[in-house]
Design a protein around this motif. Sequence first.
Motif, PDB file in Angstrom:
ATOM      1  N   ALA A 202      49.217  48.262  40.861  1.00 37.80           N
ATOM      2  CA  ALA A 202      49.710  47.335  41.879  1.00 37.80           C
ATOM      3  C   ALA A 202      48.661  46.315  42.321  1.00 37.80           C
ATOM      4  O   ALA A 202      48.905  45.550  43.246  1.00 37.80           O
ATOM      5  CB  ALA A 202      50.194  48.115  43.096  1.00 37.80           C
ATOM      6  N   CYS A 203      47.510  46.308  41.687  1.00 34.31           N
ATOM      7  CA  CYS A 203      46.405  45.416  42.052  1.00 34.31           C
ATOM      8  C   CYS A 203      45.988  45.650  43.507  1.00 34.31           C
ATOM      9  O   CYS A 203      45.722  44.733  44.247  1.00 34.31           O
ATOM     10  CB  CYS A 203      46.760  43.947  41.801  1.00 34.31           C
ATOM     11  SG  CYS A 203      45.307  42.855  41.728  1.00 34.31           S
ATOM     12  N   ALA A 204      45.984  46.937  43.880  1.00 30.19           N
ATOM     13  CA  ALA A 204      45.637  47.310  45.258  1.00 30.19           C
ATOM     14  C   ALA A 204      44.369  48.162  45.311  1.00 30.19           C
ATOM     15  O   ALA A 204      44.046  48.718  46.347  1.00 30.19           O
ATOM     16  CB  ALA A 204      46.799  48.057  45.898  1.00 30.19           C
ATOM     17  N   CYS A 205      43.689  48.292  44.179  1.00 29.44           N
ATOM     18  CA  CYS A 205      42.417  49.007  44.130  1.00 29.44           C
ATOM     19  C   CYS A 205      41.614  48.376  42.995  1.00 29.44           C
ATOM     20  O   CYS A 205      42.054  47.414  42.385  1.00 29.44           O
ATOM     21  CB  CYS A 205      42.612  50.509  43.928  1.00 29.44           C
ATOM     22  SG  CYS A 205      43.185  51.007  42.282  1.00 29.44           S
ATOM     23  N   ALA A 206      40.493  48.940  42.697  1.00 28.98           N
ATOM     24  CA  ALA A 206      39.684  48.406  41.591  1.00 28.98           C
ATOM     25  C   ALA A 206      39.320  49.514  40.613  1.00 28.98           C
ATOM     26  O   ALA A 206      38.311  49.431  39.926  1.00 28.98           O
ATOM     27  CB  ALA A 206      38.440  47.734  42.136  1.00 28.98           C
ATOM     28  N   THR A 207      40.161  50.549  40.525  1.00 29.02           N
ATOM     29  CA  THR A 207      39.821  51.705  39.699  1.00 29.02           C
ATOM     30  C   THR A 207      40.306  51.588  38.253  1.00 29.02           C
ATOM     31  O   THR A 207      40.292  52.572  37.523  1.00 29.02           O
ATOM     32  CB  THR A 207      40.338  53.008  40.335  1.00 29.02           C
ATOM     33  OG1 THR A 207      41.760  52.946  40.432  1.00 29.02           O
ATOM     34  CG2 THR A 207      39.724  53.233  41.707  1.00 29.02           C
ATOM     35  N   CYS A 208      40.696  50.394  37.858  1.00 25.72           N
ATOM     36  CA  CYS A 208      41.018  50.131  36.451  1.00 25.72           C
ATOM     37  C   CYS A 208      40.121  49.009  35.929  1.00 25.72           C
ATOM     38  O   CYS A 208      40.431  48.350  34.946  1.00 25.72           O
ATOM     39  CB  CYS A 208      42.497  49.802  36.271  1.00 25.72           C
ATOM     40  SG  CYS A 208      43.001  48.228  36.975  1.00 25.72           S
ATOM     41  N   HIS A 209      38.991  48.830  36.600  1.00 27.05           N
ATOM     42  CA  HIS A 209      38.015  47.799  36.264  1.00 27.05           C
ATOM     43  C   HIS A 209      37.499  47.988  34.839  1.00 27.05           C
ATOM     44  O   HIS A 209      37.169  49.095  34.431  1.00 27.05           O
ATOM     45  CB  HIS A 209      36.872  47.910  37.282  1.00 27.05           C
ATOM     46  CG  HIS A 209      35.700  47.036  37.024  1.00 27.05           C
ATOM     47  ND1 HIS A 209      34.424  47.452  37.269  1.00 27.05           N
ATOM     48  CD2 HIS A 209      35.593  45.773  36.556  1.00 27.05           C
ATOM     49  CE1 HIS A 209      33.578  46.485  36.977  1.00 27.05           C
ATOM     50  NE2 HIS A 209      34.265  45.464  36.538  1.00 27.05           N
ATOM     51  N   VAL A 210      37.454  46.889  34.094  1.00 31.41           N
ATOM     52  CA  VAL A 210      36.884  46.889  32.750  1.00 31.41           C
ATOM     53  C   VAL A 210      36.023  45.641  32.582  1.00 31.41           C
ATOM     54  O   VAL A 210      36.143  44.671  33.329  1.00 31.41           O
ATOM     55  CB  VAL A 210      37.956  46.918  31.629  1.00 31.41           C
ATOM     56  CG1 VAL A 210      38.742  48.210  31.635  1.00 31.41           C
ATOM     57  CG2 VAL A 210      38.878  45.704  31.702  1.00 31.41           C
ATOM     58  N   TYR A 211      35.169  45.701  31.572  1.00 32.46           N
ATOM     59  CA  TYR A 211      34.403  44.533  31.151  1.00 32.46           C
ATOM     60  C   TYR A 211      35.035  44.022  29.870  1.00 32.46           C
ATOM     61  O   TYR A 211      35.111  44.745  28.872  1.00 32.46           O
ATOM     62  CB  TYR A 211      32.946  44.895  30.874  1.00 32.46           C
ATOM     63  CG  TYR A 211      32.242  45.568  32.023  1.00 32.46           C
ATOM     64  CD1 TYR A 211      32.095  44.925  33.251  1.00 32.46           C
ATOM     65  CD2 TYR A 211      31.724  46.854  31.887  1.00 32.46           C
ATOM     66  CE1 TYR A 211      31.439  45.552  34.306  1.00 32.46           C
ATOM     67  CE2 TYR A 211      31.066  47.472  32.927  1.00 32.46           C
ATOM     68  CZ  TYR A 211      30.928  46.825  34.138  1.00 32.46           C
ATOM     69  OH  TYR A 211      30.284  47.441  35.176  1.00 32.46           O
ATOM     70  N   VAL A 212      35.508  42.788  29.905  1.00 25.06           N
ATOM     71  CA  VAL A 212      36.092  42.175  28.717  1.00 25.06           C
ATOM     72  C   VAL A 212      34.948  41.671  27.839  1.00 25.06           C
ATOM     73  O   VAL A 212      34.019  41.018  28.325  1.00 25.06           O
ATOM     74  CB  VAL A 212      37.037  41.022  29.107  1.00 25.06           C
ATOM     75  CG1 VAL A 212      37.552  40.286  27.883  1.00 25.06           C
ATOM     76  CG2 VAL A 212      38.200  41.546  29.945  1.00 25.06           C
ATOM     77  N   ASP A 213      35.010  41.996  26.555  1.00 26.96           N
ATOM     78  CA  ASP A 213      34.002  41.535  25.609  1.00 26.96           C
ATOM     79  C   ASP A 213      33.887  40.007  25.682  1.00 26.96           C
ATOM     80  O   ASP A 213      34.891  39.305  25.813  1.00 26.96           O
ATOM     81  CB  ASP A 213      34.407  41.980  24.204  1.00 26.96           C
ATOM     82  CG  ASP A 213      33.359  41.669  23.177  1.00 26.96           C
ATOM     83  OD1 ASP A 213      33.459  40.605  22.529  1.00 26.96           O
ATOM     84  OD2 ASP A 213      32.431  42.490  23.010  1.00 26.96           O
TER      85      ASP A 213
END
Length: 106
Positions: free
Chosen positions: A43-54
């Motif tokens: 839901a874009c309500a946290c940041a726990t799916c944060h990734v670094y895009v190559d």
Amino acid sequence: MPNITFNDSTGKSQTIDAEIGSTVMETAIRNNIPGIDAECGGACACATCHVYVDDAWIAKLPKPEQMEEDMLDFAYDVRPGSRLSCQIKVTADLDGLVVSTPEKQG
């Protein structure tokens, strides 16, 4: 199906077939990718799916919307290629996308 490669903070890599129309986060969750917690379920309500895009893929993705940028303020070790994987929709053009997970989620 497009392939997405997930690299974790230890250097382990997994390449997964992703379903067009899903998100990178949904692909990670369905395939038990470690390092993607997704506490809010996308839901874009946290940041726990944060990734670094190559680096090779940053310019190929749509720019993050303001809500995503605001949520990234809560992420751990934000970098120029930081994105929330719940906000990256899988398309055929993303075949070969490479993302890495941070050492921990915010």
